[in-house]
Enzyme design. Structure first.
Site, PDB file in Angstrom:
ATOM      1  CE  LYS A  61      -3.446  -1.209  -0.477  1.00 21.14           C
ATOM      2  NZ  LYS A  61      -3.852  -2.001  -1.680  1.00 21.14           N
ATOM      3  CG  HIS A 122       4.007  -6.207  -1.199  1.00 27.16           C
ATOM      4  ND1 HIS A 122       4.125  -4.921  -1.651  1.00 27.16           N
ATOM      5  CD2 HIS A 122       2.775  -6.630  -1.573  1.00 27.16           C
ATOM      6  CE1 HIS A 122       3.003  -4.585  -2.279  1.00 27.16           C
ATOM      7  NE2 HIS A 122       2.173  -5.601  -2.255  1.00 27.16           N
ATOM      8  CB  SER A 152      -3.299   2.697   2.462  1.00 34.10           C
ATOM      9  OG  SER A 152      -3.598   2.130   1.218  1.00 34.10           O
TER      10      SER A 152
HETATM   11  S1  PPS Z   1      -0.677  -3.020  -3.199  1.00 34.27           S
HETATM   12  O1  PPS Z   1      -1.895  -3.830  -2.937  1.00 34.27           O
HETATM   13  O2  PPS Z   1       0.298  -3.151  -2.114  1.00 34.27           O
HETATM   14  O3  PPS Z   1      -0.096  -3.278  -4.505  1.00 34.27           O
HETATM   15  O4  PPS Z   1      -1.207  -1.508  -3.144  1.00 34.27           O
HETATM   16  P1  PPS Z   1      -0.408  -0.229  -3.652  1.00 34.27           P
HETATM   17  O5  PPS Z   1      -0.637  -0.052  -5.089  1.00 34.27           O
HETATM   18  O6  PPS Z   1       0.979  -0.244  -3.148  1.00 34.27           O
HETATM   19  O7  PPS Z   1      -1.118   0.931  -2.845  1.00 34.27           O
HETATM   20  C1  PPS Z   1      -2.459   1.302  -3.020  1.00 34.27           C
HETATM   21  C2  PPS Z   1      -2.558   2.728  -2.528  1.00 34.27           C
HETATM   22  O8  PPS Z   1      -1.986   3.591  -3.533  1.00 34.27           O
HETATM   23  C3  PPS Z   1      -3.002   4.488  -3.985  1.00 34.27           C
HETATM   24  N1  PPS Z   1      -2.817   4.774  -5.416  1.00 34.27           N
HETATM   25  C4  PPS Z   1      -2.546   5.995  -5.892  1.00 34.27           C
HETATM   26  N2  PPS Z   1      -2.351   7.177  -5.267  1.00 34.27           N
HETATM   27  C5  PPS Z   1      -2.121   8.250  -6.051  1.00 34.27           C
HETATM   28  N3  PPS Z   1      -2.076   8.209  -7.394  1.00 34.27           N
HETATM   29  C6  PPS Z   1      -2.265   7.048  -8.067  1.00 34.27           C
HETATM   30  N4  PPS Z   1      -2.221   7.013  -9.387  1.00 34.27           N
HETATM   31  C7  PPS Z   1      -2.507   5.862  -7.293  1.00 34.27           C
HETATM   32  N5  PPS Z   1      -2.740   4.578  -7.611  1.00 34.27           N
HETATM   33  C8  PPS Z   1      -2.933   3.919  -6.449  1.00 34.27           C
HETATM   34  C9  PPS Z   1      -4.294   3.745  -3.692  1.00 34.27           C
HETATM   35  O9  PPS Z   1      -5.393   4.612  -3.733  1.00 34.27           O
HETATM   36  C10 PPS Z   1      -3.985   3.194  -2.316  1.00 34.27           C
HETATM   37  O10 PPS Z   1      -3.889   4.216  -1.333  1.00 34.27           O
HETATM   38  P2  PPS Z   1      -5.137   4.690  -0.413  1.00 34.27           P
HETATM   39  O11 PPS Z   1      -4.545   5.643   0.576  1.00 34.27           O
HETATM   40  O12 PPS Z   1      -5.681   3.473   0.249  1.00 34.27           O
HETATM   41  O13 PPS Z   1      -6.093   5.356  -1.333  1.00 34.27           O
END
Ligand code: PPS
Length: 309
Positions: A61, A122, A152
């Site tokens: 996340k 991860h 998150s």
């Molecule tokens: S995972 O399951 O570990 O692969 O998740 P990961 O992609 O690392 O994290 C998901 C969080 O990243 C946010 N996210 C983004 N934020 C800003 N811009 C873009 N383009 C974007 N894409 C994914 C996503 O909303 C999750 O964060 P939170 O705070 O829960 O919204």
């Protein structure tokens, strides 16, 4: 595959998805990992990457999907159709992903995609298969401030049937602080890659920097990958990877995972995508207690996290 075989294969996948229940965590060298990963650990550890493979490593996340999308677009010169050709998890498989068969594992998927591959993980630094370092693979690490990362992760654990129940919010914070969640301690994770970044040529990025100035960070990734794309292509990549556009992209927003597994009605995968959402979750007391412990756990490491931008 014949139509009949195809049908029975998709039925088998559906059945496997329906069988997914929250898997317990089993420690691998002291790091709690989902039992499916722990039970297949030897084959993950033995993975031999190609020198052209790129690893995107994060604590869950922290901005993995966003970075996967940026890299994929950079490799495809910003072609909008490129990021819609298949779901993120097929374009850029997760190294340690294992599921009940016949759902293909990350290792299965990696066997069937062309080089150069974008591999997600991860795993903390010490659990990255040694072949990555021996073959001098490029590695991008993305870190996100602890409080937003925790929030998150909490919402993701609510909607993701692979992972243990998060339980109530107030009990989740100490579990995070003690490193008891899947993939272990956030503190050890971010520090592990940070102290090795120069020796191992790791590009260490921060989610908050990406939010503050996505263009600057896309350019940084481009240079690290020894790529050169036009300013116009950079602008397109920034646009295609905005939170709004990725949330609407069915190949990037994880709605491709069937509902019993990821239940977006509980909390969407693309939830808020903000810096500072922790303020809507932590009480002042929880924040104080967390900050005091944070000072202890991060002592001596000058990691420049920002909890607000
Ligand atoms: S995972 O399951 O570990 O692969 O998740 P990961 O992609 O690392 O994290 C998901 C969080 O990243 C946010 N996210 C983004 N934020 C800003 N811009 C873009 N383009 C974007 N894409 C994914 C996503 O909303 C999750 O964060 P939170 O705070 O829960 O919204």
């Amino acid at each position: 595959m014949s139509e009949e075989k195809q049908l029975s294969y998709s039925e088998a996948i559906q059945r496997a998805c329906a069988s997914i229940t929250r898997f317990p965590l089993i420690p691998v060298r002291g790091v709690p990992l989902m039992s499916l990963i722990a039970n297949n650990w030897d084959s993950i550890w033995a993975f031999r990457p190609d020198p052209s493979d790129l690893l995107i490593a994060t604590y869950p996340k922290a901005g993995t999907t966003w970075t996967q999308e940026i890299v994929d677009l950079l490799l495809h010169n910003g072609g909008a159709e490129a990021c819609k050709r298949a779901p993120t998890s097929l374009r850029s498989p997760c190294l340690e992903f294992f599921s009940p068969p016949p759902i293909p594992s990350g290792l299965d998927l990696l066997q069937n995609i062309d080089l150069p591959r974008i591999i997600k993980t991860h795993l903390p630094f010490q659990l990255v298969p040694p072949g990555f370092w021996e073959n001098k693979c490029k590695v991008i690490y993305v870190a996100r401030n602890a409080k937003d990362n925790l929030v998150s992760n909490y919402h993701f654990d609510r909607m993701n049937m692979y992972q243990p129940e998060p339980g109530p919010w107030e009990g989740y914070i100490p579990k995070f602080m003690r490193g008891e969640l899947a993939w272990g301690s956030w503190y050890d994770h971010v520090k592990g890659y940070w102290v090795e970044r120069e020796k191992k040529n790791i590009l260490y990025l921060f989610y908050e920097d990406m939010k503050e100035n996505p263009r600057r960070e896309v350019e940084r990734i481009m240079r690290y990958l020894d790529l050169s794309v036009s300013d116009e292509v950079i602008s397109r990549i920034v646009e295609l990877t905005s939170f709004k556009n990725m949330k609407e992209n069915p190949m990037a927003n994880y709605t491709f995972v069937p509902v019993p597994v990821f239940d977006h009605s509980i909390s969407p995968f693309m939830r808020k995508g903000e810096v500072g959402d922790w303020r809507n979750h932590f009480t002042p007391e929880q924040s104080k207690m967390f900050d005091e412990d944070y000072e202890r756990q991060m002592k001596g490491v000058n990691l420049p996290f920002r909890t607000l931008i």
